[in-house]
Write an enzyme that holds these catalytic residues in place. Structure first.
Site, PDB file in Angstrom:
ATOM      1  N   GLY A 250       0.962  -1.150   0.388  1.00 19.89           N
ATOM      2  CA  GLY A 250       0.065  -0.013   0.231  1.00 19.89           C
ATOM      3  C   GLY A 250       0.783   0.889   0.055  1.00 19.89           C
ATOM      4  N   ASP A 273       0.696  -2.051  -5.191  1.00 20.76           N
ATOM      5  CA  ASP A 273      -0.876  -1.051  -4.203  1.00 20.76           C
ATOM      6  C   ASP A 273      -1.835  -1.334  -5.417  1.00 20.76           C
ATOM      7  OD1 ASP A 273      -2.975   1.286  -3.681  1.00 20.76           O
ATOM      8  OD2 ASP A 273      -0.792   2.080  -2.527  1.00 20.76           O
ATOM      9  N   PHE A 301      -5.383  -6.445  -2.275  1.00 19.56           N
ATOM     10  CA  PHE A 301      -4.506  -6.875  -1.183  1.00 19.56           C
ATOM     11  C   PHE A 301      -5.272  -7.731  -0.460  1.00 19.56           C
ATOM     12  CE2 PHE A 301      -3.284  -3.018   1.685  1.00 19.56           C
ATOM     13  CZ  PHE A 301      -4.908  -2.811   1.719  1.00 19.56           C
ATOM     14  N   HIS A 320      -4.625   1.120  10.375  1.00 20.13           N
ATOM     15  CA  HIS A 320      -5.758   1.791  11.390  1.00 20.13           C
ATOM     16  C   HIS A 320      -6.382   2.379  10.374  1.00 20.13           C
ATOM     17  CE1 HIS A 320      -3.298   5.786   9.940  1.00 20.13           C
ATOM     18  NE2 HIS A 320      -3.711   5.375   9.070  1.00 20.13           N
TER      19      HIS A 320
HETATM   20  C1  LIG Z   1      -3.598   5.559   3.916  1.00 17.81           C
HETATM   21  S1  LIG Z   1      -2.772   5.253   2.293  1.00 17.81           S
HETATM   22  C2  LIG Z   1      -1.026   4.663   3.160  1.00 17.81           C
HETATM   23  C3  LIG Z   1      -0.099   5.443   1.912  1.00 17.81           C
HETATM   24  C4  LIG Z   1       1.570   5.046   2.499  1.00 17.81           C
HETATM   25  N1  LIG Z   1       1.328   3.660   2.718  1.00 17.81           N
HETATM   26  C5  LIG Z   1       2.000   6.022   2.967  1.00 17.81           C
HETATM   27  O1  LIG Z   1       1.787   5.811   4.791  1.00 17.81           O
HETATM   28  O2  LIG Z   1       1.688   7.105   2.971  1.00 17.81           O
HETATM   29  C6  LIG Z   1      -3.191   3.440   2.237  1.00 17.81           C
HETATM   30  C7  LIG Z   1      -2.687   2.838   0.456  1.00 17.81           C
HETATM   31  O3  LIG Z   1      -3.529   1.380   0.886  1.00 17.81           O
HETATM   32  C8  LIG Z   1      -3.375   1.354  -0.496  1.00 17.81           C
HETATM   33  N2  LIG Z   1      -4.940   0.343  -0.851  1.00 17.81           N
HETATM   34  C9  LIG Z   1      -6.178   0.268  -0.226  1.00 17.81           C
HETATM   35  N3  LIG Z   1      -6.066  -0.583  -0.529  1.00 17.81           N
HETATM   36  C10 LIG Z   1      -6.261  -1.342  -1.395  1.00 17.81           C
HETATM   37  C11 LIG Z   1      -6.340  -2.944  -1.525  1.00 17.81           C
HETATM   38  N4  LIG Z   1      -7.211  -3.263  -1.058  1.00 17.81           N
HETATM   39  N5  LIG Z   1      -4.967  -3.022  -2.143  1.00 17.81           N
HETATM   40  C12 LIG Z   1      -3.609  -2.531  -1.921  1.00 17.81           C
HETATM   41  N6  LIG Z   1      -3.192  -1.467  -1.637  1.00 17.81           N
HETATM   42  C13 LIG Z   1      -4.861  -0.930  -1.316  1.00 17.81           C
HETATM   43  C14 LIG Z   1      -4.174   2.884  -1.281  1.00 17.81           C
HETATM   44  O4  LIG Z   1      -4.707   3.011  -2.787  1.00 17.81           O
HETATM   45  C15 LIG Z   1      -3.211   3.756  -0.549  1.00 17.81           C
HETATM   46  O5  LIG Z   1      -2.395   3.794  -1.615  1.00 17.81           O
END
Ligand SMILES: C[S@@+](CC[C@H](N)C(=O)[O-])C[C@H]1O[C@@H](n2cnc3c(N)ncnc32)[C@H](O)[C@@H]1O
Length: 439
Positions: A250, A273, A301, A320
């Protein structure tokens, strides 16, 4: 402890923490600038300033407790309820006030500012007085305002700008409706992502907070929050050089991956991601880093594990914003990818361990506690973490979890806590596969 003795202890704690902070500024080459100046300091933008952050956590917690102890209770409660400062910060940020004043070091008269912005002069004067009363902008002569250290942080290109925008708009809107939302027979008891305080606040809206915000608003907001909280301190604290392959699960817009590769070019990092996020990350990657050091892997994921058998899986700001069941699914998905020697790192709000120390005593890992008579979790010193906890509730029906809660979810996913890396405001929890379920 008696009231007077609590006050004496708090005064000592405050003096010590303030001196620790002063020393930390000096250690980085220059004294702390006066709040009336526009001078910057290397620590202002250092994402790894965790020693300073620790001192500030103590200082803010102790100062708040001291004032709350000595002031009449109603005074404190009403002050907290009657706080419109955020609203003035929003006006200043959205109107680019700090940007305008940047070109006028001697300041501008309120009349000129009013004409530039098209805001009624008297109203603008009230806003500026409110901000200046908390040391954001400085009234250098009667009705003449100039930038100072704090107001410079409101400039449009600062990392916190998008975060401030999100918090003072969507965040405050959800907060306003929160009490009514809790009483609503459909929304209040629900843990559905479509039934949050935020979605309740938008009349007729049927989606989730994810649907509401555009991805880029989210990722820009995240970058700002990460910088404010100093999560990149893990680059200094964790022994990355001992490992070869990392998966940023992610990874979003790469705000962790890019600095990681810059600092440790020997690492091979895979960003995992959703497809649209990976496509966007690939586009910007060439401007930021040597793309030979990074691989891009797209997938959901909940349906597919990240690439298998890498040394480290890094999950920043991922768990979270999901309720328990989904959080366990994500951890299971990563657990399936992990080999027996892989490690999972989860940056975490270290002191979100409750305001009572009993839970901490159950832990085998050392968790930093504030000195008495402060609350063990530093109270107001960890204000942002408590607010973040509420943000997760308002927007996602989720929460920031305590170490014990996160350990329990990880156990359900076949993982066990093996280390805690203290970063001041945040920490990183390290997990390995549980012995009894590994393989
Ligand atoms: C809150 S952001 C955090 C981004 C990064 N890790 C940071 O701390 O700046 C959540 C991330 O999870 C990814 N995400 C959400 N649902 C997902 C999924 N089902 N499978 C893979 N990635 C996912 C989103 O695209 C996003 O980039």
């Amino acid at each position: 402890m008696t009231g007077p003795s609590e006050v004496q202890h708090l005064l000592k704690i405050i003096a010590q923490a303030a001196n620790d902070a002063l020393n930390e500024y000096a250690r980085h080459g220059e004294e702390v600038p006066s709040i009336y100046e526009t001078k910057t300091h290397p620590l202002d933008i250092a994402e790894t300033a965790f020693t300073l952050k620790k001192a500030i956590r103590t200082l803010e917690g102790a100062c708040n407790q001291l004032c709350s102890t000595l002031a009449p209770p109603l005074h404190t409660v009403i002050n907290n309820a009657h706080d419109y400062y955020w609203s003035c910060l929003r006006v200043a940020a959205k109107q680019g006030l700090a940007d305008i004043l940047y070109d006028h070091q001697g300041g501008l008269h309120i009349e000129v500012l009013s004409q530039r912005l098209g805001i009624n002069q008297d109203k603008l004067a009230t806003i500026m007085r409110t901000l200046a009363s908390r040391h954001c902008f400085r009234e250098v002569a009667k009705d003449v305002y100039a930038n100072n250290r704090l107001s410079l942080a409101l400039r449009s290109q600062t990392p916190g700008a998008a975060f401030l925008d999100l918090q003072t708009c969507e965040g405050q809107q959800a907060a306003f409706y929160f009490q009514r939302y809790l009483d609503d027979p459909t929304y209040g008891p629900s843990t559905d992502l479509k039934h949050t305080a935020f979605t309740y606040s938008i009349s007729g809206f049927q989606g989730t907070f994810y649907d509401w915000i555009k991805q880029n608003v989210m990722t820009r907001g995240m970058s700002g929050m990460n910088q404010v909280m100093g999560t990149l301190s893990i680059l200094e604290v964790f022994p990355w050089e001992k490992y070869s392959t990392i998966c940023d699960v992610g990874g979003g817009n790469g705000s962790f991956t890019w600095p990681l590769i810059q600092k440790y070019p020997a690492l091979k990092v895979t960003m995992f991601d959703l497809p649209e996020t990976i496509a966007a990350a690939e586009k910007v990657a060439t401007q930021k880093i040597n793309v030979n050091h990074v691989e891009f892997s797209s997938g959901n994921f909940f349906e597919k594990s990240p690439p298998h058998n890498l040394d480290i899986y890094y999950l920043r700001n991922i768990i979270h914003n999901w309720p328990d069941k989904s959080a366990v699914s994500i951890l299971e998905s990563v657990g399936k990818a992990m080999g027996n020697n892989s490690r999972l790192l989860i940056p975490y709000s270290l002191d979100k361990v409750g305001t009572n120390s009993s839970e901490m005593e159950e832990l085998s890992y050392h968790i930093v506690q504030a000195p008495l008579p402060m609350l063990p979790d530093f109270g107001y010193g960890n204000m942002r973490l408590h607010n973040q906890d509420l943000t997760m509730l308002f927007m996602y029906n989720s929460k920031e979890r305590t170490v014990v809660e996160l350990m329990s979810l990880s156990q359900d996913a076949g993982l066990e806590l093996s280390n805690v890396w203290d970063l001041g405001e945040t920490a990183v929890l390290e997990f390995t596969k549980s012995n009894n379920r590994s393989g």
